[in-house]
Design a protein around this motif. Sequence first.
Motif, PDB file in Angstrom:
ATOM      1  N   VAL A 114      -4.595 -10.450  -7.167  1.00 26.21           N
ATOM      2  CA  VAL A 114      -4.016  -9.476  -8.080  1.00 26.21           C
ATOM      3  C   VAL A 114      -5.129  -8.803  -8.880  1.00 26.21           C
ATOM      4  O   VAL A 114      -6.037  -9.464  -9.387  1.00 26.21           O
ATOM      5  CB  VAL A 114      -2.993 -10.141  -9.023  1.00 26.21           C
ATOM      6  N   ASP A 115      -5.076  -7.478  -8.998  1.00 27.47           N
ATOM      7  CA  ASP A 115      -6.039  -6.658  -9.744  1.00 27.47           C
ATOM      8  C   ASP A 115      -7.479  -6.821  -9.255  1.00 27.47           C
ATOM      9  O   ASP A 115      -8.415  -6.724 -10.032  1.00 27.47           O
ATOM     10  CB  ASP A 115      -5.968  -6.954 -11.248  1.00 27.47           C
ATOM     11  N   GLN A 116      -7.651  -7.068  -7.957  1.00 27.39           N
ATOM     12  CA  GLN A 116      -8.997  -7.162  -7.397  1.00 27.39           C
ATOM     13  C   GLN A 116      -9.311  -6.021  -6.436  1.00 27.39           C
ATOM     14  O   GLN A 116     -10.465  -5.819  -6.083  1.00 27.39           O
ATOM     15  CB  GLN A 116      -9.186  -8.495  -6.671  1.00 27.39           C
ATOM     16  N   TYR A 117      -8.281  -5.282  -6.007  1.00 27.85           N
ATOM     17  CA  TYR A 117      -8.485  -4.207  -5.042  1.00 27.85           C
ATOM     18  C   TYR A 117      -7.805  -2.932  -5.524  1.00 27.85           C
ATOM     19  O   TYR A 117      -6.704  -2.968  -6.063  1.00 27.85           O
ATOM     20  CB  TYR A 117      -7.904  -4.574  -3.672  1.00 27.85           C
ATOM     21  N   ASP A 118      -8.475  -1.799  -5.297  1.00 33.06           N
ATOM     22  CA  ASP A 118      -7.867  -0.493  -5.505  1.00 33.06           C
ATOM     23  C   ASP A 118      -7.262  -0.052  -4.175  1.00 33.06           C
ATOM     24  O   ASP A 118      -7.848  -0.288  -3.114  1.00 33.06           O
ATOM     25  CB  ASP A 118      -8.905   0.544  -5.947  1.00 33.06           C
ATOM     26  N   VAL A 119      -6.106   0.611  -4.253  1.00 33.36           N
ATOM     27  CA  VAL A 119      -5.395   1.043  -3.056  1.00 33.36           C
ATOM     28  C   VAL A 119      -5.215   2.549  -3.121  1.00 33.36           C
ATOM     29  O   VAL A 119      -4.783   3.086  -4.141  1.00 33.36           O
ATOM     30  CB  VAL A 119      -4.015   0.352  -2.950  1.00 33.36           C
ATOM     31  N   TYR A 120      -5.547   3.228  -2.035  1.00 40.74           N
ATOM     32  CA  TYR A 120      -5.270   4.644  -1.894  1.00 40.74           C
ATOM     33  C   TYR A 120      -4.442   4.805  -0.630  1.00 40.74           C
ATOM     34  O   TYR A 120      -4.860   4.365   0.447  1.00 40.74           O
ATOM     35  CB  TYR A 120      -6.559   5.467  -1.790  1.00 40.74           C
ATOM     36  N   ALA A 121      -3.242   5.382  -0.753  1.00 36.82           N
ATOM     37  CA  ALA A 121      -2.335   5.494   0.387  1.00 36.82           C
ATOM     38  C   ALA A 121      -1.761   6.892   0.488  1.00 36.82           C
ATOM     39  O   ALA A 121      -1.510   7.544  -0.528  1.00 36.82           O
ATOM     40  CB  ALA A 121      -1.205   4.475   0.260  1.00 36.82           C
ATOM     41  N   THR A 122      -1.556   7.333   1.726  1.00 35.51           N
ATOM     42  CA  THR A 122      -0.803   8.557   1.983  1.00 35.51           C
ATOM     43  C   THR A 122       0.381   8.170   2.851  1.00 35.51           C
ATOM     44  O   THR A 122       0.225   7.453   3.846  1.00 35.51           O
ATOM     45  CB  THR A 122      -1.664   9.615   2.702  1.00 35.51           C
ATOM     46  N   VAL A 123       1.579   8.626   2.447  1.00 34.67           N
ATOM     47  CA  VAL A 123       2.805   8.239   3.136  1.00 34.67           C
ATOM     48  C   VAL A 123       3.555   9.484   3.566  1.00 34.67           C
ATOM     49  O   VAL A 123       3.643  10.455   2.816  1.00 34.67           O
ATOM     50  CB  VAL A 123       3.719   7.399   2.217  1.00 34.67           C
ATOM     51  N   THR A 124       4.105   9.454   4.777  1.00 34.40           N
ATOM     52  CA  THR A 124       4.944  10.542   5.259  1.00 34.40           C
ATOM     53  C   THR A 124       6.194   9.961   5.895  1.00 34.40           C
ATOM     54  O   THR A 124       6.174   8.844   6.407  1.00 34.40           O
ATOM     55  CB  THR A 124       4.218  11.408   6.316  1.00 34.40           C
ATOM     56  N   GLY A 125       7.279  10.725   5.838  1.00 31.12           N
ATOM     57  CA  GLY A 125       8.515  10.356   6.512  1.00 31.12           C
ATOM     58  C   GLY A 125       9.341   9.338   5.756  1.00 31.12           C
ATOM     59  O   GLY A 125       8.844   8.614   4.902  1.00 31.12           O
ATOM     60  N   GLY A 126      10.626   9.319   6.075  1.00 28.05           N
ATOM     61  CA  GLY A 126      11.531   8.331   5.511  1.00 28.05           C
ATOM     62  C   GLY A 126      11.840   8.560   4.048  1.00 28.05           C
ATOM     63  O   GLY A 126      11.466   9.563   3.446  1.00 28.05           O
ATOM     64  N   GLY A 127      12.518   7.589   3.448  1.00 26.65           N
ATOM     65  CA  GLY A 127      12.847   7.640   2.027  1.00 26.65           C
ATOM     66  C   GLY A 127      11.914   6.734   1.241  1.00 26.65           C
ATOM     67  O   GLY A 127      10.975   6.152   1.787  1.00 26.65           O
ATOM     68  N   LEU A 128      12.202   6.601  -0.032  1.00 20.26           N
ATOM     69  CA  LEU A 128      11.310   5.816  -0.900  1.00 20.26           C
ATOM     70  C   LEU A 128      11.265   4.347  -0.499  1.00 20.26           C
ATOM     71  O   LEU A 128      10.203   3.725  -0.521  1.00 20.26           O
ATOM     72  CB  LEU A 128      11.748   5.948  -2.359  1.00 20.26           C
ATOM     73  N   SER A 129      12.399   3.773  -0.129  1.00 26.03           N
ATOM     74  CA  SER A 129      12.424   2.357   0.243  1.00 26.03           C
ATOM     75  C   SER A 129      11.590   2.108   1.506  1.00 26.03           C
ATOM     76  O   SER A 129      10.798   1.164   1.576  1.00 26.03           O
ATOM     77  CB  SER A 129      13.863   1.901   0.470  1.00 26.03           C
ATOM     78  N   GLY A 130      11.769   2.961   2.505  1.00 21.04           N
ATOM     79  CA  GLY A 130      10.982   2.829   3.729  1.00 21.04           C
ATOM     80  C   GLY A 130       9.506   3.066   3.478  1.00 21.04           C
ATOM     81  O   GLY A 130       8.648   2.406   4.061  1.00 21.04           O
ATOM     82  N   GLN A 131       9.197   4.011   2.578  1.00 20.78           N
ATOM     83  CA  GLN A 131       7.800   4.284   2.273  1.00 20.78           C
ATOM     84  C   GLN A 131       7.150   3.112   1.555  1.00 20.78           C
ATOM     85  O   GLN A 131       6.007   2.760   1.828  1.00 20.78           O
ATOM     86  CB  GLN A 131       7.684   5.556   1.440  1.00 20.78           C
ATOM     87  N   ALA A 132       7.895   2.476   0.647  1.00 22.43           N
ATOM     88  CA  ALA A 132       7.346   1.293  -0.041  1.00 22.43           C
ATOM     89  C   ALA A 132       7.099   0.164   0.952  1.00 22.43           C
ATOM     90  O   ALA A 132       6.071  -0.526   0.883  1.00 22.43           O
ATOM     91  CB  ALA A 132       8.301   0.843  -1.139  1.00 22.43           C
TER      92      ALA A 132
END
Length: 166
Positions: free
Chosen positions: A94-112
């Motif tokens: 926890v709190d040891q990595y930074d995350v950069y993500a790009t998401v396409t398609g689906g709704g919010l639940s599927g994207q999460a």
Amino acid sequence: MAEQARSLEDLKSAMKQADAPVVSATEDKVIAEPKIDEHGRAYATGKRKNAIARVWIKPGAGKIVVNGREQEVYFARPVLRMMLAQPFETAERVDQYDVYATVTGGGLSGQAGAVRHGISKALTYYEPALRGVLKAGGFLTRDSRVVERKKYGKKKARRSFQFSKR
């Protein structure tokens, strides 16, 4: 070895006589090399329903950016933010990595779900020793459930029209 081995002890003694090395399954396990790019990041693709997430992780303060926005802005519901934190909590990172993500398609639940899958895979690429922990938690398995298609003669995928006797 011309005669047939009648028991396991006969086979072991024959192997020792032939000077063949006996390798046990519990000896040194091969640990994979980390897959890190020239910028010090690990990359993975996560999928869930129709959503596809491209995820990069690198050591940092635990900041998560999705499509250029903070996770609190992009995923407003606490349940979705909890999903993103699960791989880090399971791996005790926890709190040891930074995350950069790009998401396409689906709704919010599927994207999460797609981002969570991508984070888990990227963690195993950065630290291969975490694979067992994340695999046991079920984070490396792609959830293959998708929406069933609608069939003709039906109201939805399986729901029929209301029956009328007269």
